[in-house]
Write a protein that holds these residues in place. Structure first.
Motif, PDB file in Angstrom:
ATOM      1  N   VAL A  38     -13.678 -63.819  15.685  1.00 35.75           N
ATOM      2  CA  VAL A  38     -14.489 -64.913  15.140  1.00 35.75           C
ATOM      3  C   VAL A  38     -13.767 -66.237  15.313  1.00 35.75           C
ATOM      4  O   VAL A  38     -14.365 -67.242  15.730  1.00 35.75           O
ATOM      5  CB  VAL A  38     -14.816 -64.658  13.656  1.00 35.75           C
ATOM      6  N   PHE A  39     -12.459 -66.261  15.003  1.00 31.53           N
ATOM      7  CA  PHE A  39     -11.696 -67.503  15.135  1.00 31.53           C
ATOM      8  C   PHE A  39     -11.621 -67.944  16.596  1.00 31.53           C
ATOM      9  O   PHE A  39     -11.715 -69.137  16.897  1.00 31.53           O
ATOM     10  CB  PHE A  39     -10.279 -67.311  14.579  1.00 31.53           C
ATOM     11  N   LEU A  40     -11.460 -66.973  17.511  1.00 29.10           N
ATOM     12  CA  LEU A  40     -11.393 -67.312  18.923  1.00 29.10           C
ATOM     13  C   LEU A  40     -12.725 -67.864  19.414  1.00 29.10           C
ATOM     14  O   LEU A  40     -12.776 -68.858  20.152  1.00 29.10           O
ATOM     15  CB  LEU A  40     -11.005 -66.072  19.731  1.00 29.10           C
ATOM     16  N   ALA A  41     -13.818 -67.222  18.999  1.00 28.75           N
ATOM     17  CA  ALA A  41     -15.135 -67.704  19.405  1.00 28.75           C
ATOM     18  C   ALA A  41     -15.408 -69.089  18.844  1.00 28.75           C
ATOM     19  O   ALA A  41     -15.981 -69.955  19.524  1.00 28.75           O
ATOM     20  CB  ALA A  41     -16.213 -66.720  18.941  1.00 28.75           C
ATOM     21  N   THR A  42     -14.994 -69.326  17.602  1.00 23.48           N
ATOM     22  CA  THR A  42     -15.184 -70.641  16.997  1.00 23.48           C
ATOM     23  C   THR A  42     -14.403 -71.713  17.744  1.00 23.48           C
ATOM     24  O   THR A  42     -14.931 -72.795  18.049  1.00 23.48           O
ATOM     25  CB  THR A  42     -14.746 -70.613  15.524  1.00 23.48           C
ATOM     26  N   PHE A  43     -13.146 -71.415  18.059  1.00 22.47           N
ATOM     27  CA  PHE A  43     -12.322 -72.381  18.791  1.00 22.47           C
ATOM     28  C   PHE A  43     -12.923 -72.699  20.155  1.00 22.47           C
ATOM     29  O   PHE A  43     -12.972 -73.857  20.580  1.00 22.47           O
ATOM     30  CB  PHE A  43     -10.903 -71.836  18.951  1.00 22.47           C
ATOM     31  N   ALA A  44     -13.402 -71.656  20.846  1.00 22.21           N
ATOM     32  CA  ALA A  44     -13.995 -71.874  22.170  1.00 22.21           C
ATOM     33  C   ALA A  44     -15.237 -72.743  22.077  1.00 22.21           C
ATOM     34  O   ALA A  44     -15.469 -73.607  22.930  1.00 22.21           O
ATOM     35  CB  ALA A  44     -14.331 -70.528  22.813  1.00 22.21           C
ATOM     36  N   ALA A  45     -16.034 -72.547  21.027  1.00 22.35           N
ATOM     37  CA  ALA A  45     -17.273 -73.309  20.892  1.00 22.35           C
ATOM     38  C   ALA A  45     -17.007 -74.768  20.547  1.00 22.35           C
ATOM     39  O   ALA A  45     -17.619 -75.675  21.110  1.00 22.35           O
ATOM     40  CB  ALA A  45     -18.154 -72.664  19.820  1.00 22.35           C
ATOM     41  N   VAL A  46     -16.072 -75.024  19.619  1.00 23.36           N
ATOM     42  CA  VAL A  46     -15.891 -76.388  19.124  1.00 23.36           C
ATOM     43  C   VAL A  46     -15.105 -77.272  20.086  1.00 23.36           C
ATOM     44  O   VAL A  46     -14.941 -78.464  19.805  1.00 23.36           O
ATOM     45  CB  VAL A  46     -15.198 -76.385  17.741  1.00 23.36           C
ATOM     46  N   LEU A  47     -14.643 -76.730  21.201  1.00 24.64           N
ATOM     47  CA  LEU A  47     -14.019 -77.599  22.195  1.00 24.64           C
ATOM     48  C   LEU A  47     -14.999 -78.667  22.681  1.00 24.64           C
ATOM     49  O   LEU A  47     -14.598 -79.774  23.042  1.00 24.64           O
ATOM     50  CB  LEU A  47     -13.520 -76.772  23.387  1.00 24.64           C
ATOM     51  N   GLY A  48     -16.295 -78.332  22.670  1.00 24.77           N
ATOM     52  CA  GLY A  48     -17.293 -79.319  23.045  1.00 24.77           C
ATOM     53  C   GLY A  48     -17.319 -80.508  22.112  1.00 24.77           C
ATOM     54  O   GLY A  48     -17.672 -81.624  22.516  1.00 24.77           O
ATOM     55  N   ASN A  49     -16.948 -80.320  20.849  1.00 29.97           N
ATOM     56  CA  ASN A  49     -16.933 -81.426  19.900  1.00 29.97           C
ATOM     57  C   ASN A  49     -15.805 -82.411  20.168  1.00 29.97           C
ATOM     58  O   ASN A  49     -15.885 -83.569  19.753  1.00 29.97           O
ATOM     59  CB  ASN A  49     -16.808 -80.883  18.465  1.00 29.97           C
ATOM     60  N   PHE A  50     -14.736 -81.955  20.839  1.00 30.58           N
ATOM     61  CA  PHE A  50     -13.665 -82.877  21.221  1.00 30.58           C
ATOM     62  C   PHE A  50     -14.223 -83.962  22.136  1.00 30.58           C
ATOM     63  O   PHE A  50     -13.989 -85.161  21.943  1.00 30.58           O
ATOM     64  CB  PHE A  50     -12.536 -82.124  21.912  1.00 30.58           C
ATOM     65  N   SER A  51     -14.975 -83.528  23.140  1.00 27.22           N
ATOM     66  CA  SER A  51     -15.591 -84.474  24.062  1.00 27.22           C
ATOM     67  C   SER A  51     -16.589 -85.362  23.338  1.00 27.22           C
ATOM     68  O   SER A  51     -16.693 -86.567  23.606  1.00 27.22           O
ATOM     69  CB  SER A  51     -16.281 -83.724  25.200  1.00 27.22           C
ATOM     70  N   PHE A  52     -17.326 -84.789  22.376  1.00 30.93           N
ATOM     71  CA  PHE A  52     -18.297 -85.553  21.607  1.00 30.93           C
ATOM     72  C   PHE A  52     -17.612 -86.668  20.814  1.00 30.93           C
ATOM     73  O   PHE A  52     -18.055 -87.830  20.828  1.00 30.93           O
ATOM     74  CB  PHE A  52     -19.050 -84.611  20.668  1.00 30.93           C
ATOM     75  N   GLY A  53     -16.538 -86.334  20.113  1.00 31.76           N
ATOM     76  CA  GLY A  53     -15.821 -87.341  19.335  1.00 31.76           C
ATOM     77  C   GLY A  53     -15.190 -88.411  20.204  1.00 31.76           C
ATOM     78  O   GLY A  53     -15.182 -89.595  19.858  1.00 31.76           O
ATOM     79  N   TYR A  54     -14.668 -88.008  21.345  1.00 29.99           N
ATOM     80  CA  TYR A  54     -14.060 -88.949  22.296  1.00 29.99           C
ATOM     81  C   TYR A  54     -15.108 -89.931  22.808  1.00 29.99           C
ATOM     82  O   TYR A  54     -14.882 -91.145  22.867  1.00 29.99           O
ATOM     83  CB  TYR A  54     -13.440 -88.161  23.447  1.00 29.99           C
ATOM     84  N   ALA A  55     -16.273 -89.388  23.177  1.00 27.29           N
ATOM     85  CA  ALA A  55     -17.320 -90.237  23.742  1.00 27.29           C
ATOM     86  C   ALA A  55     -17.936 -91.161  22.702  1.00 27.29           C
ATOM     87  O   ALA A  55     -18.327 -92.292  23.015  1.00 27.29           O
ATOM     88  CB  ALA A  55     -18.407 -89.360  24.375  1.00 27.29           C
ATOM     89  N   LEU A  56     -18.045 -90.702  21.458  1.00 29.61           N
ATOM     90  CA  LEU A  56     -18.678 -91.497  20.414  1.00 29.61           C
ATOM     91  C   LEU A  56     -17.978 -92.837  20.204  1.00 29.61           C
ATOM     92  O   LEU A  56     -18.625 -93.877  20.100  1.00 29.61           O
ATOM     93  CB  LEU A  56     -18.708 -90.698  19.104  1.00 29.61           C
ATOM     94  N   VAL A  57     -16.640 -92.809  20.134  1.00 29.68           N
ATOM     95  CA  VAL A  57     -15.888 -94.041  19.847  1.00 29.68           C
ATOM     96  C   VAL A  57     -15.340 -94.680  21.119  1.00 29.68           C
ATOM     97  O   VAL A  57     -14.492 -95.568  21.048  1.00 29.68           O
ATOM     98  CB  VAL A  57     -14.735 -93.743  18.860  1.00 29.68           C
ATOM     99  N   TYR A  58     -15.815 -94.234  22.266  1.00 25.06           N
ATOM    100  CA  TYR A  58     -15.311 -94.733  23.550  1.00 25.06           C
ATOM    101  C   TYR A  58     -15.392 -96.253  23.645  1.00 25.06           C
ATOM    102  O   TYR A  58     -14.543 -96.905  24.252  1.00 25.06           O
ATOM    103  CB  TYR A  58     -16.122 -94.076  24.676  1.00 25.06           C
TER     104      TYR A  58
END
Length: 467
Positions: A38-58
Motif C-alpha cells: 500500500v505504501f509503495l503504491a501510494t508513493f508511486a501515485a503521488v509522484l504526479g503531485n510533485f509535478s503539480f506543485g512545481y507547476a502551480l507556483v512556477y
C-alpha cells in the motif's frame, strides 16, 4: 447399506480439509507485506503531485524574471503576466472535467499515468519557448495534467489505504505537491538562472503509478435519479463547497504571485528568499498534519486552519494599509500603481523589524492552510463521496475548484490596481470566518471510519456519527 465415501471419516477421505488458522507471527508478516505494498503504491501515485506543485507556483519567480527579459518576445506586460499566472487554472479545470469521464472509463491508475503526457509536453514547450503563445500553451498543458491528477490521486489513495492510516496517507498528495513547490522556490533563489522558462533539465513529469499499484474504479455510472437522492447529493454538495471555500481563502493567487507580493511590500529579506522560507514552512506544516490527522481528527485541524488563515490575512491587510512602504518602487509586477488610501506612509528601513510582518503573516497563512484546509479538503473529498459517484464527482470538484482559482488569479491584479493590495487580503479574511462556521455546521468527522461506514452515515441521514 455402505456409507458413501464423502461421509467416511479419516484423513484419506477428507475431501475439503480445513486450513489451520495462521499463527500470530504469520498474521503480522502478511499485514506488514500488505502495508508495504500500500505504501509503495501510494508513493508511486503521488509522484504526479510533485509535478503539480512545481507547476502551480512556477510563475512566482518566473514572472519577475520575464519582466526583466531582454528578449522582446518573452517580456511580459501586466496583462500578459496575469494570463500567464492564471491560465494554469483553466487547464486544471479542463483536467478535472476530463477526469469525470476518465476516472471510471480508464480507472484511477491509468488516468494518473496518462497525465504524464500533457505534463511532459507542457514543460517542453516552456523550456523551448520563443514567444508568449508557447508559454501560455505549456502552462495550460501542465495545468491540465495537474487537474487530472488532482481528481484521481486522492481518490486512488483513499481507496487503497486502511482506515487507520488513511489520514496520514491521504496527506501525501498534498505533501508531494508542497515538496514540488519548495523545489521551485529553492531554484528561485538562484538569481543567475539565465532563462527561466528554458531551464533545461527541469521538465519534471508526473510518474503515475508503478505496475505494483492496483487499479480502482467505480462500480457503475451514476444516474440522474440516483443523484437526486439526499444520500448522494449531500456529500457531493459538501465536497463542492469545501473546494470552493478552499480556493476563496486566497491560496492560489498568494502562491502564484508570492514573490511579487513580497516585492510590493516592505520586507527585511530579499523577496525570493522569503518565498523559499514560506515554501519550507508549508512543507513542515503538511508533515505535521499528516502525523496528527488520525489523532486529532479532521474537524479540529480544520478549525485551527481557518482561524490561523483568518488572523494571517487580516494582519496582511492591516500591514499593507497602515504599514511602511518599500524604499524603492516595485520593480517587478507593479502590483500597486497608486498609493494606498491616498495617504503618505512611512518608508521602511532595511533593518526595521516591522518589515518582518509580511513574512511572518504569510508563514502563518501557509502554515494554517497546509495543516487543514489544504490536505484535509482533498482527503474528505475522497472519503465522503459515494462510491458510485466518486469518479464523476471528484472531477466535478476539481473543475469547480480550478474555475474559482482562475477567477481569483485573473482578477487579483485588477483588484490590487483598483483598490490596493490590502483589499484581497481583507476579502480572504472574511472567507476564512465563513469557513469556521461551515466546518462546525456541515463537515462530518471521518477519523477512524471506513469508507463503507462513511457512506452508511450519509444513507442514514444523521448529522453526526455519535447519534
Amino acid at each position: 447399506m455402505q456409507e458413501p465415501l464423502l461421509g467416511a471419516e479419516g484423513p484419506d477421505y477428507d475431501t475439503f480439509p480445513e486450513k489451520p488458522p495462521p499463527s500470530p507471527r504469520e498474521t503480522t508478516r502478511l499485514g506488514a507485506l500488505q502495508n508495504k505494498r500500500v505504501f509503495l503504491a501510494t508513493f508511486a501515485a503521488v509522484l504526479g503531485n510533485f509535478s503539480f506543485g512545481y507547476a502551480l507556483v512556477y510563475t512566482s519567480p518566473v514572472i519577475p524574471a520575464l519582466e526583466h527579459s531582454l528578449d522582446p518576445n518573452l517580456s511580459l506586460t501586466k496583462t500578459q503576466a496575469s494570463w500567464f499566472g492564471s491560465v494554469f487554472t483553466l487547464g486544471a479545470a479542463a483536467g478535472g472535467l476530463s477526469a469525470m469521464v476518465l476516472n471510471d472509463l480508464l480507472g484511477r491508475k491509468l488516468s494518473i499515468m496518462c497525465s504524464a503526457v500533457p505534463s511532459a509536453a507542457g514543460y517542453a514547450l516552456m523550456a523551448g519557448a520563443h514567444g508568449l503563445w508557447m508559454l501560455l500553451l505549456g502552462r495550460t498543458l501542465t495545468g491540465f495534467a495537474g487537474g487530472l491528477t488532482a481528481a484521481c490521486i486522492p481518490v486512488y489513495v483513499s481507496e487503497i489505504a486502511p482506515a487507520g492510516v488513511r489520514g496520514a496517507l491521504g496527506a501525501t498528495p498534498q505533501l508531494m505537491a508542497v515538496f514540488g513547490s519548495l523545489s521551485l522556490y529553492a531554484l528561485g533563489t538562484r538569481r543567475r538562472c539565465r532563462h527561466w522558462p528554458g531551464c533545461e533539465g527541469l521538465t519534471l513529469t508526473s510518474a503515475g503509478s508503478s505496475s505494483r499499484s492496483r487499479t480502482t474504479s467505480g462500480d457503475s455510472h451514476l444516474s440522474w435519479a440516483e443523484a437526486r437522492d439526499p444520500h448522494m447529493y449531500r456529500p457531493i454538495v459538501i465536497a463542492l463547497l469545501m473546494r470552493f471555500l478552499q480556493q476563496l481563502t486566497g491560496i492560489t493567487p498568494t502562491l502564484v504571485y508570492l514573490q511579487s507580493i513580497f516585492d510590493s511590500t516592505a520586507v527585511l529579506l530579499p523577496p525570493e528568499d522569503d518565498a523559499a522560507i514560506v515554501g519550507a514552512v508549508r512543507l513542515l506544516s503538511v508533515l505535521i498534519a499528516a502525523l496528527t490527522m488520525d489523532l486529532a481528527g479532521r474537524k479540529a485541524l480544520l478549525f485551527v486552519s481557518a482561524a490561523s488563515m483568518f488572523a494571517a490575512n487580516l494582519t496582511l491587510g492591516l500591514y499593507v494599509h497602515f504599514g511602511p512602504k518599500p524604499l524603492t518602487p516595485n520593480s517587478t509586477m507593479g502590483l500597486e500603481s497608486v498609493p494606498l488610501g491616498g495617504t503618505e506612509q512611512p518608508l521602511a528601513t532595511p533593518t526595521s523589524y516591522l518589515t518582518l510582518v509580511p513574512l511572518l503573516a504569510t508563514m502563518l497563512f501557509i502554515m494554517g492552510y497546509a495543516m487543514g484546509w489544504g490536505p484535509i479538503t482533498w482527503l474528505l473529498m475522497s472519503e465522503i463521496l459515494p462510491l458510485r459517484a466518486r469518479g464523476v464527482a471528484s472531477g466535478l470538484c476539481v473543475l469547480v475548484s480550478w474555475l474559482t482559482a482562475f477567477a481569483l488569479t485573473k482578477s487579483f491584479l485588477l483588484v490590487v490596481n483598483a483598490f490596493g493590495l490590502q483589499a484581497p487580503f481583507f476579502f480572504f479574511a472574511a472567507v476564512c470566518s465563513v469557513n469556521l462556521a461551515f466546518t462546525g455546521c456541515c463537515v462530518p468527522e471521518t477519523k477512524g471510519r471506513s469508507l463503507e461506514q462513511i457512506e452508511s452515515f450519509f444513507r442514514s441521514g444523521r448529522r453526526s456519527f455519535r447519534r
